[in-house]
Design a protein around this motif. Sequence first.
Motif, PDB file in Angstrom:
ATOM      1  N   VAL A  71       1.086  -0.863  -0.001  1.00  0.00           N
ATOM      2  CA  VAL A  71      -0.316   0.733  -0.216  1.00  0.00           C
ATOM      3  C   VAL A  71       1.002   1.408   0.254  1.00  0.00           C
ATOM      4  CG1 VAL A  71      -2.331  -1.383   1.214  1.00  0.00           C
ATOM      5  CG2 VAL A  71      -0.109   0.490   1.905  1.00  0.00           C
ATOM      6  N   ALA A  72       2.142   1.272   0.915  1.00  0.00           N
ATOM      7  CA  ALA A  72       2.787   2.189   0.425  1.00  0.00           C
ATOM      8  C   ALA A  72       3.399   2.649  -1.375  1.00  0.00           C
ATOM      9  CB  ALA A  72       4.430   1.841   1.349  1.00  0.00           C
ATOM     10  N   ILE A  73       4.455   1.328  -1.392  1.00  0.00           N
ATOM     11  CA  ILE A  73       4.164   1.921  -2.981  1.00  0.00           C
ATOM     12  C   ILE A  73       2.335   2.517  -4.277  1.00  0.00           C
ATOM     13  CG2 ILE A  73       4.435   0.413  -5.228  1.00  0.00           C
ATOM     14  CD1 ILE A  73       6.310  -1.579  -3.099  1.00  0.00           C
ATOM     15  N   ILE A  74       1.881   1.872  -3.512  1.00  0.00           N
ATOM     16  CA  ILE A  74       0.794   2.397  -4.544  1.00  0.00           C
ATOM     17  C   ILE A  74       0.441   3.651  -4.156  1.00  0.00           C
ATOM     18  CG2 ILE A  74      -1.770   1.703  -4.787  1.00  0.00           C
ATOM     19  CD1 ILE A  74      -1.455  -1.253  -4.422  1.00  0.00           C
ATOM     20  N   SER A  75       0.375   4.216  -2.526  1.00  0.00           N
ATOM     21  CA  SER A  75      -0.303   5.199  -2.419  1.00  0.00           C
ATOM     22  C   SER A  75       1.039   6.142  -2.763  1.00  0.00           C
ATOM     23  CB  SER A  75       0.472   5.727  -0.595  1.00  0.00           C
ATOM     24  OG  SER A  75      -0.956   4.732  -0.118  1.00  0.00           O
ATOM     25  N   PHE A  76       2.597   5.721  -2.867  1.00  0.00           N
ATOM     26  CA  PHE A  76       3.169   6.726  -3.508  1.00  0.00           C
ATOM     27  C   PHE A  76       3.382   7.223  -5.016  1.00  0.00           C
ATOM     28  CE2 PHE A  76       7.323   7.776  -5.503  1.00  0.00           C
ATOM     29  CZ  PHE A  76       7.645   8.905  -4.341  1.00  0.00           C
ATOM     30  N   ILE A  77       2.880   5.780  -5.834  1.00  0.00           N
ATOM     31  CA  ILE A  77       2.163   6.438  -7.083  1.00  0.00           C
ATOM     32  C   ILE A  77       1.357   7.026  -7.104  1.00  0.00           C
ATOM     33  CG2 ILE A  77       1.779   4.618  -9.003  1.00  0.00           C
ATOM     34  CD1 ILE A  77       3.404   2.909  -8.355  1.00  0.00           C
ATOM     35  N   PHE A  78      -0.027   6.432  -6.649  1.00  0.00           N
ATOM     36  CA  PHE A  78      -0.864   7.808  -6.718  1.00  0.00           C
ATOM     37  C   PHE A  78      -0.497   8.376  -6.940  1.00  0.00           C
ATOM     38  CE2 PHE A  78      -4.279   4.081  -6.640  1.00  0.00           C
ATOM     39  CZ  PHE A  78      -4.456   3.763  -7.748  1.00  0.00           C
ATOM     40  N   ALA A  79      -0.001   9.363  -5.561  1.00  0.00           N
ATOM     41  CA  ALA A  79       0.608  10.704  -5.408  1.00  0.00           C
ATOM     42  C   ALA A  79       1.034  11.045  -6.309  1.00  0.00           C
ATOM     43  CB  ALA A  79       0.258  10.944  -3.506  1.00  0.00           C
ATOM     44  N   TRP A  80       2.190  10.245  -6.543  1.00  0.00           N
ATOM     45  CA  TRP A  80       3.061  10.937  -7.500  1.00  0.00           C
ATOM     46  C   TRP A  80       2.772  11.363  -8.602  1.00  0.00           C
ATOM     47  CZ3 TRP A  80       7.860  12.685  -6.547  1.00  0.00           C
ATOM     48  CH2 TRP A  80       8.968  12.827  -7.326  1.00  0.00           C
ATOM     49  N   ILE A  81       1.271  10.740  -9.841  1.00  0.00           N
ATOM     50  CA  ILE A  81       1.613  10.976 -11.120  1.00  0.00           C
ATOM     51  C   ILE A  81       0.007  11.340 -10.586  1.00  0.00           C
ATOM     52  CG2 ILE A  81       2.213   8.993 -11.493  1.00  0.00           C
ATOM     53  CD1 ILE A  81      -0.511   8.150 -11.482  1.00  0.00           C
ATOM     54  N   GLU A  82      -0.271  12.380  -9.763  1.00  0.00           N
ATOM     55  CA  GLU A  82      -1.245  12.815  -9.276  1.00  0.00           C
ATOM     56  C   GLU A  82      -1.032  14.829 -10.324  1.00  0.00           C
ATOM     57  OE1 GLU A  82      -5.049  15.554  -8.765  1.00  0.00           O
ATOM     58  OE2 GLU A  82      -2.944  16.149  -7.763  1.00  0.00           O
ATOM     59  N   LEU A  83      -2.550  15.120 -10.209  1.00  0.00           N
ATOM     60  CA  LEU A  83      -2.162  16.269 -11.789  1.00  0.00           C
ATOM     61  C   LEU A  83      -2.988  17.109 -11.516  1.00  0.00           C
ATOM     62  CD1 LEU A  83      -0.316  17.897 -14.141  1.00  0.00           C
ATOM     63  CD2 LEU A  83      -2.043  16.741 -15.371  1.00  0.00           C
ATOM     64  N   LEU A  84      -4.105  17.100 -11.185  1.00  0.00           N
ATOM     65  CA  LEU A  84      -5.742  17.032 -11.686  1.00  0.00           C
ATOM     66  C   LEU A  84      -5.292  18.261 -10.037  1.00  0.00           C
ATOM     67  CD1 LEU A  84      -8.371  18.769 -12.756  1.00  0.00           C
ATOM     68  CD2 LEU A  84      -9.251  16.728 -11.076  1.00  0.00           C
ATOM     69  N   PHE A  85      -5.423  17.985  -8.696  1.00  0.00           N
ATOM     70  CA  PHE A  85      -5.266  18.688  -7.367  1.00  0.00           C
ATOM     71  C   PHE A  85      -4.476  19.796  -7.425  1.00  0.00           C
ATOM     72  CE2 PHE A  85      -7.846  15.265  -6.272  1.00  0.00           C
ATOM     73  CZ  PHE A  85      -9.278  15.741  -5.829  1.00  0.00           C
ATOM     74  N   GLY A  86      -3.060  19.507  -7.985  1.00  0.00           N
ATOM     75  CA  GLY A  86      -2.242  20.100  -8.040  1.00  0.00           C
ATOM     76  C   GLY A  86      -1.885  21.500  -8.910  1.00  0.00           C
ATOM     77  N   LEU A  87      -2.890  21.453 -10.241  1.00  0.00           N
ATOM     78  CA  LEU A  87      -3.269  22.176 -10.979  1.00  0.00           C
ATOM     79  C   LEU A  87      -3.889  23.419 -10.818  1.00  0.00           C
ATOM     80  CD1 LEU A  87      -2.939  22.894 -14.079  1.00  0.00           C
ATOM     81  CD2 LEU A  87      -4.719  22.304 -14.772  1.00  0.00           C
ATOM     82  N   VAL A  88      -5.098  22.935  -9.795  1.00  0.00           N
ATOM     83  CA  VAL A  88      -6.408  23.765  -9.334  1.00  0.00           C
ATOM     84  C   VAL A  88      -5.574  24.282  -7.688  1.00  0.00           C
ATOM     85  CG1 VAL A  88      -8.646  23.417  -8.315  1.00  0.00           C
ATOM     86  CG2 VAL A  88      -7.937  22.638 -10.385  1.00  0.00           C
TER      87      VAL A  88
END
Length: 294
Positions: free
Chosen positions: A216-233
């Motif tokens: 779950v640490a790996i999956i959480s890291f990947i999901f947060a690392w590739i996130e774009l929409l929230f960073g854009l707004v």
Amino acid sequence: MATRDGNVDPTTGSQRLDKDTRETVVRAARHGILLLWSLVVLFPLYWLASMSLKPPGEANQLPPDWIFLPTVYNYIQLAQSGEFLTAFANSVLMVSASVILVLLIGVPAAYVLSRYDIPMERDVLVWILSSRMLPPIAVVIPFFVIFQSFNLFDTRIGMVLMYVSINLSLVVWVMKAFFDGIPETLEEAARVDGATRFQGFRKVVLPAAKPGIFSVAIISFIFAWIELLFGLVLTSFKAVPVTLFVYSFIGSRSIEWGMLAAASMAMILPVVIFLIAVNKYLAAGLSFGVVIKE
């Protein structure tokens, strides 16, 4: 195999040979298919890496140059860009902090849901899962209003909390499955030896659930690392993630393909390093537990 008159049946040896031949052919075909599939999967990565090593004028040529003199010009430009280094550091800091925080919250919560009789437990689990049911575009505006109200807009703390909210339901659901698969008799034996409930959780349950925690640490890291929409707004300057900086190479009139490929390769690197570091736990983690409850 001998016949009644004592002679060896020649068909037995040929049948065994045919069986061995079929197994060899099947094994070779299986390996060939896996090799072909690996090449198909890795080809985009090769294309991205080769594009990042081409001079600016050759990155988007069609047909592409398969043989070329590689250059690190694009990587040098990235290394000299203060904005990229700041965005990269922001992502490393915010994503790492969010993974630690979501594990500190989600793992104990999953343990409680697994071991204790919670009123309306199924409803609680569905409520936790509901945070992932809506598409991000449907909740980004409410989050924007909340962040503005609490002065969290364009802050690293705000983005950490956002990443935690994205991954918390995943951690709780996956880790509950792990804890359900660990026999309670292990904790009971620890309590017989004088351990408290917390000591049993820390010294017995957590080591057994280590593959799940790393997964779950790996999956959480990947999901947060590739996130774009929230960073854009939700960011503008101070807390800009690296995904938003990579996106900036796509202009309205042109795309800087070489820089875009180099920045994308730089983004992939931390994920690869993280995967290599915890690779030995990943296979067991994806099988949802190492101990099956009887």
